[in-house]
Design a protein around this motif. Sequence first.
Motif, PDB file in Angstrom:
ATOM      1  N   PRO A  94      61.663  16.026 -62.420  1.00 26.88           N
ATOM      2  CA  PRO A  94      60.579  16.677 -62.846  1.00 26.88           C
ATOM      3  C   PRO A  94      60.672  18.091 -63.198  1.00 26.88           C
ATOM      4  O   PRO A  94      60.296  19.233 -62.685  1.00 26.88           O
ATOM      5  N   LEU A  95      61.491  18.194 -64.445  1.00 22.66           N
ATOM      6  CA  LEU A  95      61.682  19.484 -65.078  1.00 22.66           C
ATOM      7  C   LEU A  95      60.700  20.112 -65.199  1.00 22.66           C
ATOM      8  O   LEU A  95      60.482  21.423 -64.789  1.00 22.66           O
ATOM      9  N   SER A  96      59.505  19.781 -65.772  1.00 28.38           N
ATOM     10  CA  SER A  96      58.189  20.549 -66.120  1.00 28.38           C
ATOM     11  C   SER A  96      57.780  21.429 -64.984  1.00 28.38           C
ATOM     12  O   SER A  96      57.430  22.244 -64.883  1.00 28.38           O
ATOM     13  N   ALA A  97      57.595  20.459 -63.709  1.00 28.48           N
ATOM     14  CA  ALA A  97      57.294  21.229 -62.495  1.00 28.48           C
ATOM     15  C   ALA A  97      58.081  22.237 -62.037  1.00 28.48           C
ATOM     16  O   ALA A  97      57.759  23.236 -61.606  1.00 28.48           O
ATOM     17  N   TRP A  98      59.423  22.005 -61.976  1.00 30.13           N
ATOM     18  CA  TRP A  98      60.550  22.888 -61.539  1.00 30.13           C
ATOM     19  C   TRP A  98      60.361  24.253 -62.629  1.00 30.13           C
ATOM     20  O   TRP A  98      60.584  25.359 -61.945  1.00 30.13           O
ATOM     21  N   MET A  99      60.148  23.957 -63.743  1.00 28.60           N
ATOM     22  CA  MET A  99      60.176  25.240 -64.471  1.00 28.60           C
ATOM     23  C   MET A  99      58.716  25.911 -64.276  1.00 28.60           C
ATOM     24  O   MET A  99      58.711  27.263 -64.945  1.00 28.60           O
ATOM     25  N   ARG A 100      57.841  25.510 -63.860  1.00 28.57           N
ATOM     26  CA  ARG A 100      56.711  26.051 -63.413  1.00 28.57           C
ATOM     27  C   ARG A 100      56.866  26.802 -61.911  1.00 28.57           C
ATOM     28  O   ARG A 100      55.977  27.728 -61.859  1.00 28.57           O
ATOM     29  N   GLY A 101      57.596  26.308 -61.310  1.00 30.65           N
ATOM     30  CA  GLY A 101      57.803  26.562 -59.841  1.00 30.65           C
ATOM     31  C   GLY A 101      58.921  27.276 -59.712  1.00 30.65           C
ATOM     32  O   GLY A 101      59.230  28.417 -60.076  1.00 30.65           O
ATOM     33  N   PRO A 102      60.047  26.750 -58.879  1.00 32.24           N
ATOM     34  CA  PRO A 102      61.208  27.328 -58.382  1.00 32.24           C
ATOM     35  C   PRO A 102      61.884  27.732 -59.438  1.00 32.24           C
ATOM     36  O   PRO A 102      62.979  29.002 -59.246  1.00 32.24           O
ATOM     37  N   PHE A 103      61.987  27.449 -60.904  1.00 30.58           N
ATOM     38  CA  PHE A 103      62.788  28.044 -61.896  1.00 30.58           C
ATOM     39  C   PHE A 103      62.045  29.000 -62.628  1.00 30.58           C
ATOM     40  O   PHE A 103      62.706  29.427 -63.607  1.00 30.58           O
ATOM     41  N   ALA A 104      60.825  29.252 -62.498  1.00 36.98           N
ATOM     42  CA  ALA A 104      59.927  29.962 -63.380  1.00 36.98           C
ATOM     43  C   ALA A 104      60.267  31.293 -63.443  1.00 36.98           C
ATOM     44  O   ALA A 104      60.536  31.817 -64.551  1.00 36.98           O
ATOM     45  N   SER A 105      60.745  31.985 -62.441  1.00 37.05           N
ATOM     46  CA  SER A 105      61.321  33.421 -62.777  1.00 37.05           C
ATOM     47  C   SER A 105      62.373  33.539 -63.306  1.00 37.05           C
ATOM     48  O   SER A 105      62.775  34.396 -64.104  1.00 37.05           O
TER      49      SER A 105
END
Length: 160
Positions: A94-105
């Motif tokens: 779920p790369l898209s969600a991770w990039m919006r969530g835990p990896f966003a910053s």
Amino acid sequence: AESGGRDRKDRERRLLARTYLADGVLQKVDRASMAHGVEVRAPWLDRDVLALAYGLSSEQLVHGGRGKQIPRALATKYLPAPIVNRPKKGFGVPLSAWMRGPFASRMRHDLRPEAVQQVPGLDAKAITRWTERHIAGRADHRKTLFALWRLVRWWGALGS
């Protein structure tokens, strides 16, 4: 031609089973499951099921450009139509969600204009726009952003 298939579709099916499935997909599933102590079964690869499938004509397996006719017909007895009729879905992360969530910053930090400008040919303003639109959920730029993110980090590692 050596596969013993009756027609082009049957030969393709047999070729994919012996190459892509055997040397690719099944090996990856096996490695991933063993690495995490998960038991994986492939019921469609049972010898009797395969013998039945190889005995059927392409027309019996594919109708209207859509394959897996027999399993679909069976599934309609037990599963809701939206599940039976949904398109094929892989096992992507779920790369898209991770990039919006835990990896966003972390992504924001790594794709900040000062870092992006170090890579010739990249437009820092555009990448910032894509990053913010993605994180806000207004667009799904996961593939482009992930590639750019890796490039910028790699480029930065070369310079240090």
